[in-house]
Design a protein around this motif. Structure first.
Motif, PDB file in Angstrom:
ATOM      1  N   VAL A  60      10.303  -7.248  48.921  1.00 39.66           N
ATOM      2  CA  VAL A  60      11.740  -7.344  49.147  1.00 39.66           C
ATOM      3  C   VAL A  60      12.174  -8.889  48.994  1.00 39.66           C
ATOM      4  CG1 VAL A  60      13.613  -6.969  50.953  1.00 39.66           C
ATOM      5  CG2 VAL A  60      11.865  -5.149  50.739  1.00 39.66           C
ATOM      6  N   LEU A  61      11.489  -9.649  49.441  1.00 35.26           N
ATOM      7  CA  LEU A  61      11.960 -11.113  49.452  1.00 35.26           C
ATOM      8  C   LEU A  61      11.632 -11.770  48.067  1.00 35.26           C
ATOM      9  CD1 LEU A  61      11.042 -12.170  52.943  1.00 35.26           C
ATOM     10  CD2 LEU A  61      13.491 -11.754  52.074  1.00 35.26           C
ATOM     11  N   ASN A  62      11.004 -11.236  47.285  1.00 37.33           N
ATOM     12  CA  ASN A  62      10.403 -11.671  45.918  1.00 37.33           C
ATOM     13  C   ASN A  62       9.639 -13.124  46.090  1.00 37.33           C
ATOM     14  OD1 ASN A  62      10.521 -11.423  43.419  1.00 37.33           O
ATOM     15  ND2 ASN A  62      12.332 -13.044  42.860  1.00 37.33           N
ATOM     16  N   VAL A  63       8.635 -12.890  46.915  1.00 33.05           N
ATOM     17  CA  VAL A  63       7.682 -14.146  47.032  1.00 33.05           C
ATOM     18  C   VAL A  63       6.425 -13.244  47.309  1.00 33.05           C
ATOM     19  CG1 VAL A  63       9.331 -15.603  48.366  1.00 33.05           C
ATOM     20  CG2 VAL A  63       7.899 -14.122  49.622  1.00 33.05           C
ATOM     21  N   SER A  64       5.443 -14.163  46.836  1.00 32.23           N
ATOM     22  CA  SER A  64       4.006 -13.703  47.152  1.00 32.23           C
ATOM     23  C   SER A  64       3.542 -13.331  48.517  1.00 32.23           C
ATOM     24  CB  SER A  64       3.104 -14.511  46.152  1.00 32.23           C
ATOM     25  OG  SER A  64       2.579 -15.501  46.920  1.00 32.23           O
ATOM     26  N   PRO A  65       2.611 -12.185  48.862  1.00 33.02           N
ATOM     27  CA  PRO A  65       2.237 -12.438  50.329  1.00 33.02           C
ATOM     28  C   PRO A  65       1.577 -13.556  50.578  1.00 33.02           C
ATOM     29  CG  PRO A  65       1.594 -10.306  49.059  1.00 33.02           C
ATOM     30  CD  PRO A  65       2.219 -11.374  48.056  1.00 33.02           C
ATOM     31  N   THR A  66       0.690 -14.200  49.588  1.00 32.37           N
ATOM     32  CA  THR A  66       0.165 -15.685  49.925  1.00 32.37           C
ATOM     33  C   THR A  66       0.872 -16.629  50.366  1.00 32.37           C
ATOM     34  OG1 THR A  66      -1.612 -14.864  48.436  1.00 32.37           O
ATOM     35  CG2 THR A  66      -1.339 -17.285  48.978  1.00 32.37           C
ATOM     36  N   TRP A  67       2.364 -16.689  49.592  1.00 32.20           N
ATOM     37  CA  TRP A  67       3.220 -17.705  50.300  1.00 32.20           C
ATOM     38  C   TRP A  67       3.719 -17.192  51.308  1.00 32.20           C
ATOM     39  CZ3 TRP A  67       7.983 -18.104  51.904  1.00 32.20           C
ATOM     40  CH2 TRP A  67       8.562 -19.280  51.972  1.00 32.20           C
ATOM     41  N   LEU A  68       3.869 -16.236  51.830  1.00 29.52           N
ATOM     42  CA  LEU A  68       4.422 -15.908  53.214  1.00 29.52           C
ATOM     43  C   LEU A  68       3.495 -16.202  54.354  1.00 29.52           C
ATOM     44  CD1 LEU A  68       6.052 -12.357  52.952  1.00 29.52           C
ATOM     45  CD2 LEU A  68       7.273 -14.575  53.469  1.00 29.52           C
ATOM     46  N   LEU A  69       2.217 -15.808  54.037  1.00 33.44           N
ATOM     47  CA  LEU A  69       0.756 -16.195  54.954  1.00 33.44           C
ATOM     48  C   LEU A  69       0.660 -17.407  55.239  1.00 33.44           C
ATOM     49  CD1 LEU A  69      -1.514 -13.169  54.234  1.00 33.44           C
ATOM     50  CD2 LEU A  69      -0.203 -13.698  56.426  1.00 33.44           C
ATOM     51  N   VAL A  70       0.357 -18.248  53.937  1.00 35.98           N
ATOM     52  CA  VAL A  70      -0.132 -19.653  54.081  1.00 35.98           C
ATOM     53  C   VAL A  70       0.796 -20.827  53.413  1.00 35.98           C
ATOM     54  CG1 VAL A  70      -2.274 -18.908  54.494  1.00 35.98           C
ATOM     55  CG2 VAL A  70      -1.674 -19.177  52.104  1.00 35.98           C
ATOM     56  N   GLY A  71       1.957 -20.356  52.729  1.00 37.01           N
ATOM     57  CA  GLY A  71       2.628 -21.198  52.030  1.00 37.01           C
ATOM     58  C   GLY A  71       2.062 -21.586  50.747  1.00 37.01           C
ATOM     59  N   ARG A  72       1.079 -21.262  50.119  1.00 36.47           N
ATOM     60  CA  ARG A  72       0.793 -21.548  49.042  1.00 36.47           C
ATOM     61  C   ARG A  72       1.172 -20.660  47.783  1.00 36.47           C
ATOM     62  NH1 ARG A  72      -5.264 -21.325  50.011  1.00 36.47           N
ATOM     63  NH2 ARG A  72      -4.955 -22.437  51.977  1.00 36.47           N
ATOM     64  N   GLY A  73       1.634 -21.212  46.850  1.00 34.59           N
ATOM     65  CA  GLY A  73       2.372 -20.497  45.590  1.00 34.59           C
ATOM     66  C   GLY A  73       3.767 -20.878  45.564  1.00 34.59           C
ATOM     67  N   THR A  74       4.485 -20.324  44.732  1.00 30.65           N
ATOM     68  CA  THR A  74       5.820 -20.539  44.637  1.00 30.65           C
ATOM     69  C   THR A  74       6.900 -20.352  45.679  1.00 30.65           C
ATOM     70  OG1 THR A  74       5.634 -20.241  42.105  1.00 30.65           O
ATOM     71  CG2 THR A  74       7.700 -20.008  42.831  1.00 30.65           C
ATOM     72  N   PRO A  75       7.792 -21.079  46.331  1.00 31.22           N
ATOM     73  CA  PRO A  75       8.464 -20.676  47.426  1.00 31.22           C
ATOM     74  C   PRO A  75       9.960 -20.100  46.796  1.00 31.22           C
ATOM     75  CG  PRO A  75       8.652 -23.002  46.626  1.00 31.22           C
ATOM     76  CD  PRO A  75       7.343 -22.561  45.864  1.00 31.22           C
ATOM     77  N   PRO A  76      10.487 -19.538  47.636  1.00 30.91           N
ATOM     78  CA  PRO A  76      11.835 -18.368  47.035  1.00 30.91           C
ATOM     79  C   PRO A  76      12.654 -19.413  46.593  1.00 30.91           C
ATOM     80  CG  PRO A  76      11.764 -18.689  49.473  1.00 30.91           C
ATOM     81  CD  PRO A  76      10.311 -19.243  48.945  1.00 30.91           C
ATOM     82  N   ILE A  77      13.541 -19.044  45.382  1.00 30.01           N
ATOM     83  CA  ILE A  77      14.664 -19.722  44.931  1.00 30.01           C
ATOM     84  C   ILE A  77      15.931 -19.117  45.744  1.00 30.01           C
ATOM     85  CG2 ILE A  77      16.121 -20.214  42.901  1.00 30.01           C
ATOM     86  CD1 ILE A  77      13.200 -19.885  41.306  1.00 30.01           C
ATOM     87  N   SER A  78      16.798 -19.939  46.156  1.00 31.66           N
ATOM     88  CA  SER A  78      17.931 -19.504  46.785  1.00 31.66           C
ATOM     89  C   SER A  78      18.839 -19.001  45.719  1.00 31.66           C
ATOM     90  CB  SER A  78      18.491 -20.709  47.618  1.00 31.66           C
ATOM     91  OG  SER A  78      19.129 -21.665  46.769  1.00 31.66           O
ATOM     92  N   GLU A  79      19.888 -18.197  46.096  1.00 29.16           N
ATOM     93  CA  GLU A  79      20.714 -17.614  45.479  1.00 29.16           C
ATOM     94  C   GLU A  79      21.742 -18.843  44.919  1.00 29.16           C
ATOM     95  OE1 GLU A  79      22.587 -14.502  47.199  1.00 29.16           O
ATOM     96  OE2 GLU A  79      20.998 -13.008  46.812  1.00 29.16           O
ATOM     97  N   ASP A  80      22.108 -19.873  45.615  1.00 29.17           N
ATOM     98  CA  ASP A  80      22.795 -20.820  45.155  1.00 29.17           C
ATOM     99  C   ASP A  80      22.074 -21.825  44.168  1.00 29.17           C
ATOM    100  OD1 ASP A  80      24.541 -20.042  47.256  1.00 29.17           O
ATOM    101  OD2 ASP A  80      23.961 -21.723  48.759  1.00 29.17           O
ATOM    102  N   ALA A  81      21.007 -22.120  44.161  1.00 27.09           N
ATOM    103  CA  ALA A  81      20.209 -22.681  43.201  1.00 27.09           C
ATOM    104  C   ALA A  81      20.197 -21.696  41.986  1.00 27.09           C
ATOM    105  CB  ALA A  81      18.751 -23.147  43.632  1.00 27.09           C
ATOM    106  N   ALA A  82      19.673 -20.426  42.173  1.00 24.13           N
ATOM    107  CA  ALA A  82      19.844 -19.653  40.898  1.00 24.13           C
ATOM    108  C   ALA A  82      21.374 -19.733  40.266  1.00 24.13           C
ATOM    109  CB  ALA A  82      19.373 -18.288  41.219  1.00 24.13           C
ATOM    110  N   GLY A  83      22.179 -19.627  40.941  1.00 28.42           N
ATOM    111  CA  GLY A  83      23.765 -19.669  40.462  1.00 28.42           C
ATOM    112  C   GLY A  83      23.860 -20.958  39.780  1.00 28.42           C
ATOM    113  N   ALA A  84      23.634 -22.089  40.017  1.00 22.38           N
ATOM    114  CA  ALA A  84      23.670 -23.295  39.779  1.00 22.38           C
ATOM    115  C   ALA A  84      23.001 -23.405  38.408  1.00 22.38           C
ATOM    116  CB  ALA A  84      23.461 -24.278  40.583  1.00 22.38           C
TER     117      ALA A  84
END
Length: 117
Positions: A60-84
């Motif tokens: 739902v949050l468009n991130v990997s379970p690994t990122w959620l658990l331990v912070g490794r991988g690609t962090p989420p991109i905010s809608e503001d950054a994507a809009g820019a």
């Protein structure tokens, strides 16, 4: 809090990803089919999601379970950054289209001159 995702807690990473997706705690809870209080407990690190909910949450949050658990991988991109990014791409595309039209006009004028001789 530091800027390194591995320094965040699970709850902080959930909050960060939820904020980046533009969802409220209640909206995210509704999408996951859980109570808002449960989501608040996850975000405040009072409890953790089971593995099936963690995978659903990551989707739902468009991130990997690994990122959620331990912070490794690609962090989420905010809608503001994507809009820019989209805005800068639109500006670049408009500029390139104008250049392409100018070149097409120049080619047409040269072809007319060649055909006229």
């Amino acid at each position: 809090m530091s800027n390194n995702s591995t320094d965040y807690t699970l709850g902080e990473r959930i909050c960060k990803a939820r904020d980046a997706s533009g969802l409220s705690t209640a909206q995210l809870a509704r999408r996951l089919g859980i109570k808002t209080a449960t989501m608040q407990s996850w975000e405040s690190d009072r409890s953790e999601p089971r593995s099936n909910k963690l995978v659903l949450l990551a989707g739902v949050l468009n991130v990997s379970p690994t990122w959620l658990l331990v912070g490794r991988g690609t962090p989420p991109i905010s809608e503001d950054a994507a809009g820019a990014d989209l805005d800068s791409m639109r500006v670049a595309l408009d500029r390139i289209q104008r250049q392409a039209q100018a070149l097409a006009d120049e080619i047409g004028a040269l072809q007319e001159r060649l055909n006229g001789q």
